[in-house]
Design an enzyme around this catalytic site. Structure first.
Site, PDB file in Angstrom:
ATOM      1  CG  ASP A   1       8.127 -16.576 -17.955  1.00 13.41           C
ATOM      2  OD1 ASP A   1       8.217 -17.634 -18.460  1.00 13.41           O
ATOM      3  OD2 ASP A   1       7.709 -16.307 -16.940  1.00 13.41           O
TER       4      ASP A   1
ATOM      5  CD  GLU B   1       4.886 -18.842 -21.338  1.00 14.79           C
ATOM      6  OE1 GLU B   1       5.216 -17.909 -20.367  1.00 14.79           O
ATOM      7  OE2 GLU B   1       4.381 -19.818 -20.676  1.00 14.79           O
TER       8      GLU B   1
HETATM    9  C1  GLC Z   1       6.333 -19.504 -17.661  1.00 22.59           C
HETATM   10  C2  GLC Z   1       7.500 -20.393 -17.920  1.00 22.59           C
HETATM   11  C3  GLC Z   1       7.461 -21.468 -16.852  1.00 22.59           C
HETATM   12  C4  GLC Z   1       7.525 -20.683 -15.607  1.00 22.59           C
HETATM   13  C5  GLC Z   1       6.384 -19.873 -15.290  1.00 22.59           C
HETATM   14  C6  GLC Z   1       6.729 -18.906 -14.136  1.00 22.59           C
HETATM   15  O1  GLC Z   1       5.094 -19.988 -17.829  1.00 22.59           O
HETATM   16  O2  GLC Z   1       7.460 -20.956 -19.130  1.00 22.59           O
HETATM   17  O3  GLC Z   1       8.288 -22.521 -17.105  1.00 22.59           O
HETATM   18  O4  GLC Z   1       7.389 -21.860 -14.373  1.00 22.59           O
HETATM   19  O5  GLC Z   1       6.405 -18.978 -16.517  1.00 22.59           O
HETATM   20  O6  GLC Z   1       7.968 -18.101 -14.382  1.00 22.59           O
END
Ligand code: GLC
Length: 574
Positions: A221, A289
């Site tokens: 993430d 991500e």
């Molecule tokens: C990433 C996740 C998102 C979350 C953020 C903080 O972007 O995809 O849903 O709110 O990280 O962890």
């Protein structure tokens, strides 16, 4: 260590890099655990609900399940604020429920990948509570900075102008420690300090724990946020007139995102994966991500000598395709990934996730299906967000019902622009109360009113010949054939609005021609002109709902008719 028993052969294969990677042609499915299925009637999805959904995922042709976080969490960011990386939150169930889910997934021959959230913990995590108290070794686990003084209202002045991804200052004053802590997301998500080697080791141990418990890999993430610049200088403004005050879009994130040291952290994570590949004799996947620009996103792949992520998600595909798309811009969206990707890498295609409005909201009902033909038949990994297989739409959520912190922080005036609730509503199983999502009498987010028509049960009925689900099934079945697994890829602009690509392999019994109309009027295209190798006729394999081409129809490839925003997949033999 609880390493599983190894066959010496597996070790040799892995060391020589010969064991097959299983993901380059995988069909991945993202489960947002709160919203797939609720079995205990509390209105929130749970692990038993995911287990009950596995037959549906098998039926849909999925190979790998990626779970958004199910760890212990105060749920300020619905699981992305973790207070214990090694346990399951009771709202989702028990450890035994988790083991049962993992068992059912394995038994079905599917893979299971977990989300890992390295950038921050919850403010209720033990490490943070100890860090507040300056208890070693936790004192420097987080990013603590002194105040710059006190302003005329008696308020502590934060170290700089940085703005959180969810609006407002990234800095929160802690009375007890008498310092500010950094949080790039909500106030309840303090950022870990990755310049501290102990923190890296802690997170590596988290990965080890889940690998020992049989995970097939991870989705990392928010990697772009992991490291901040050491000088803590103010970030320059974007001067974006459309950006509301104190929103993330106000600043150019040159000191809070994509610092070169980020890759060092990803390399450490990779090492754990490799340790376990050798130890278990199985290939694991580590994907991430993306970040906010293509160059830094591509750097997450690493190089053949220094591989980092197996792949960063291609969310670019989401942003590059909008309702102004024509055939050339759709081609550009594909090229933008393929041409920028390192030569050793595998492509991947994402149409939506828990942070983006649903594909159907952005593209309309018909074109969302046409795009799923593109997503699932391009070379590489395809990633489906839960509900896309039945073409779920965004759901209106009122200000009063808004749950997402990004929506709440934006306030009543702007919440609809920032809230992620509309793409997180309950899965629509059938036309019963609450779309069959829960046996209880409420749901954590409202069910979309379109559930009477957009629901799985209905889309499986024999008379729904070309329902989104049946189209999806046809596409995942095609993914398991030679032309899609190993076949070549050629893509062309056929008319201003019609885009097409061909997947073919010498050994394939069937090859595929995918043709989509980005325009809002009916169109006709000649595929023979641009793909001289094609025969004169092909057979309709699947087509979007408004198409008048029936499955099995034999059609001329020099005059393919397409409905507005529609798509068609045609098979041919060479
Ligand atoms: C990433 C996740 C998102 C979350 C953020 C903080 O972007 O995809 O849903 O709110 O990280 O962890």
């Amino acid at each position: 260590m609880l390493y599983r028993l190894l066959s010496p052969l597996a070790v040799i294969l892995l060391v020589n890099g010969q064991t097959d990677e299983w993901w380059p042609t995988a069909t991945l499915y993202q489960v947002y655990p709160r919203s797939l299925k609720d079995t205990n009637g509390d209105g929130v999805g749970d692990i038993k609900g995911i287990t009950e959904s596995i037959p549906h995922l098998i039926d849909a042709g999925i190979d790998c399940v990626w779970l958004s976080p199910i760890y212990k969490s105060p749920m300020k960011d619905f699981g992305y604020d973790i207070s214990d990386f090694l346990s399951i939150d009771p709202i989702f169930g028990t450890w035994d429920d988790f083991l049962e889910l993992a068992r059912v997934i394995k038994e079905a021959g599917l893979r299971l990948v977990m989300d890992i959230v390295p950038n921050h913990t919850s403010d209720k995590h033990d490490w943070f509570l100890k860090s507040i108290n300056r208890e070693d070794p936790y004192t420097d686990y987080y990013i603590w900075r002194d105040s710059l003084g006190i302003d005329q209202n008696g308020t502590q002045i934060p170290p700089n102008n940085w703005i959180s991804a969810f609006a407002g200052s990234t800095w929160e004053w802690n009375e007890q420690r008498q310092q500010f802590y950094l949080h790039q997301f909500t106030v309840a998500q303090p950022d870990l300090d990755y310049r501290n080697p102990l923190v890296i080791e802690e997170m590596k141990n988290v990965l080890r724990f889940w690998l020992e418990n049989g995970m097939d890999g991870f989705r990392v993430d928010a990697p772009g946020h992991i490291v901040e610049h050491i000088d803590f200088l103010d970030e320059p403004p974007t001067n974006d007139p459309n950006c509301p005050p104190m929103q993330f879009c106000q600043l150019q994130h040159i000191y809070t995102m994509n610092q070169p040291e980020t890759l060092d952290v990803l390399r450490e994570f990779r090492k754990v994966i490799e340790e376990y590949e050798v130890a278990s004799g199985e290939k694991k996947v580590i994907m991430s991500e993306p970040t906010n620009n293509i160059v830094d996103t591509m750097s997450f792949y690493g190089t053949p000598d220094d591989p980092l992520m197996d792949f960063p998600f291609n969310v670019n595909f989401v942003f590059d395709i909008n309702n102004q798309t024509n055939a050339s811009t759709l081609k550009y969206a594909i090229d933008n990934w393929i041409d920028n990707m390192p030569a050793h890498a595998t492509a991947n295609w994402v149409m939506g996730n828990h942070d983006q409005p649903r594909n159907r909201e952005r593209q309309g009902e018909e074109f969302a299906m046409a795009l799923s033909m593109v997503n699932l038949l391009l070379p590489g990994i395809s990633i489906t967000y839960y509900g896309e297989e039945i073409n779920m739409d965004n759901t209106f959520v009122s200000w009063a019902d808004t749950q997402d912190p990004q929506g709440c922080n934006a306030g009543p005036e702007y919440y609809q622009r920032f809230s992620r609730d509309p793409e997180r509503t309950p899965f629509q199983w059938n036309n019963q109360t609450f779309a069959g999502f829960t046996t209880g009498n409420s749901t954590w987010l409202p069910v979309n009113e379109n559930y009477l028509y957009t629901n799985l049960e209905d889309q499986k009925l024999p008379n729904r010949i070309r329902s989104p689900f049946k189209i999806f099934q046809a596409l995942t079945a095609a993914r398991k054939t030679e032309a899609i697994i190993t076949g070549s890829f050629e893509h062309r602009v056929l008319t201003e609005n019609v885009f097409a690509f061909v997947r073919e392999a010498p050994a394939a019994t069937l090859n595929y021609l995918v043709v989509v109309n980005t325009g809002y009027a009916e169109d006709q295209a000649n595929a023979n002109e641009q793909f001289p190798q094609l025969p004169t006729v092909g057979t309709v394999y699947t087509s979007t709902i408004s198409s008048n081409q029936e499955i099995g129809d034999v059609i001329n490839l020099n005059a393919i008719n397409l409905p507005p925003r529609g798509g068609i997949v045609i098979t041919f033999t060479l």
